[in-house]
Design an enzyme around this catalytic site. Structure first.
Site, PDB file in Angstrom:
ATOM      1  CG  PHE A  73      -2.008  -0.908   1.319  1.00 29.74           C
ATOM      2  CD1 PHE A  73      -3.255  -0.587   0.794  1.00 29.74           C
ATOM      3  CD2 PHE A  73      -1.841  -2.150   1.927  1.00 29.74           C
ATOM      4  CE1 PHE A  73      -4.306  -1.474   0.880  1.00 29.74           C
ATOM      5  CE2 PHE A  73      -2.891  -3.045   2.013  1.00 29.74           C
ATOM      6  CZ  PHE A  73      -4.133  -2.702   1.484  1.00 29.74           C
ATOM      7  CG  ASP A  74       0.692   5.945  -1.459  1.00 32.32           C
ATOM      8  OD1 ASP A  74       1.825   6.314  -1.087  1.00 32.32           O
ATOM      9  OD2 ASP A  74      -0.255   6.740  -1.627  1.00 32.32           O
TER      10      ASP A  74
END
Length: 268
Positions: free
Chosen positions: A49-50
């Site tokens: 994930f960002d």
């Protein structure tokens, strides 16, 4: 050729012979309400994930910090659209674009970060359903990692504040690599720390830089449309999946539509 189906789920596949499967993502098996460990689960075993704009809603904090820094050092606020276009890249080069003198950059970084520290907890929160979705993935033994252009201290504080820190085995921040998104280095570093291959991994982010980094690293990509970037900003970067809300992360399945590369004289 016909255009790929812009959804996050591929056509159902014939289930394998009954056996306890490896932990993966599948819509029928990973709902927010429960987990059936006996269901066949052919899907991603690694999810990266960002952070900002993907897991946590920090846009207001980022914009107010920008305005404060510009007023403090430039006595004016330049184009906010230009600032937004750099979302997803490290702070220092973003501010350097606006500095009147390269010697001013460090002072601008200090002003920006000091303002953020004061106002962070008031202005930052997880996006709706994000904590429950991530908790479900972690409970299902999906390998989880963060790949962000934010510095490590701010990243860890944001994860703790939003109730997400306990779920991530690996955090790769701007302090941990010398090459940043859109280069593949931070994604590759996260995979190395997780001891996972690009095959079976998906990188979920809200910015064009996330898509580019994921493609360059050889992982699948998913565009989070609840962040500050519009579909039109992300479309040219051809994410494998489109996600309109966080719960759709649980709908991701194996074998996404392959990215079609442009060939000279043709339209992808």
């Amino acid at each position: 050729r016909s255009a790929p189906n812009p959804t996050c789920a591929a056509a159902p596949r014939t289930p394998p012979a009954p056996q306890r499967p490896e932990p993966h993502l599948r819509h029928s098996a990973l709902r927010l309400g429960g987990y059936n460990p006996q269901a066949p689960m052919p899907g991603y075993s690694t999810v990266l994930f960002d952070l900002d704009g993907t897991l946590i809603d920090s846009t207001e904090l980022i914009m107010t910090s920008f305005r404060h820094t510009m007023r403090t050092h430039l006595e004016t606020v330049p184009s906010e659209a230009e600032w937004r276009s750099g979302f997803g890249t490290p702070l220092r080069p973003q501010l350097a674009r606006f500095a009147r003198d390269p010697a001013d950059v460090e002072a601008m970084v200090e002003t920006y970060r000091s303002y953020q520290q004061i106002h962070h907890d008031r202005l930052v929160s997880p996006f709706p359903d994000v904590v429950r979705v991530v908790a479900r993935l972690a409970a299902s033994k999906i390998a989880l990692g963060i790949v962000t252009s934010k510095n490590r201290a701010a990243t860890l504080h944001g994860l703790r504040h939003c109730g997400l820190a306990e779920y991530f085995e690996v955090v790769v921040s701007s302090d941990d690599v010398t090459s940043h998104k859109p280069e593949p280095a931070p994604v590759i570093e996260a995979l190395a720390q997780l001891d996972r291959s690009a095959h079976g991994a998906v990188f979920i982010g809200d910015s064009p830089f996330d898509c580019m980094a994921g493609h360059a690293a050889g992982v699948s990509t998913a565009a989070a449309l609840w962040g500050p970037f519009a579909r039109a900003d992300l479309q040219p970067h051809e994410p494998h999946h489109w996600l309109e809300r966080p719960e759709q992360i649980l709908d991701l399945e194996v074998e996404p539509t392959p990215r079609r590369l442009a060939v000279s004289g043709t339209t992808p």
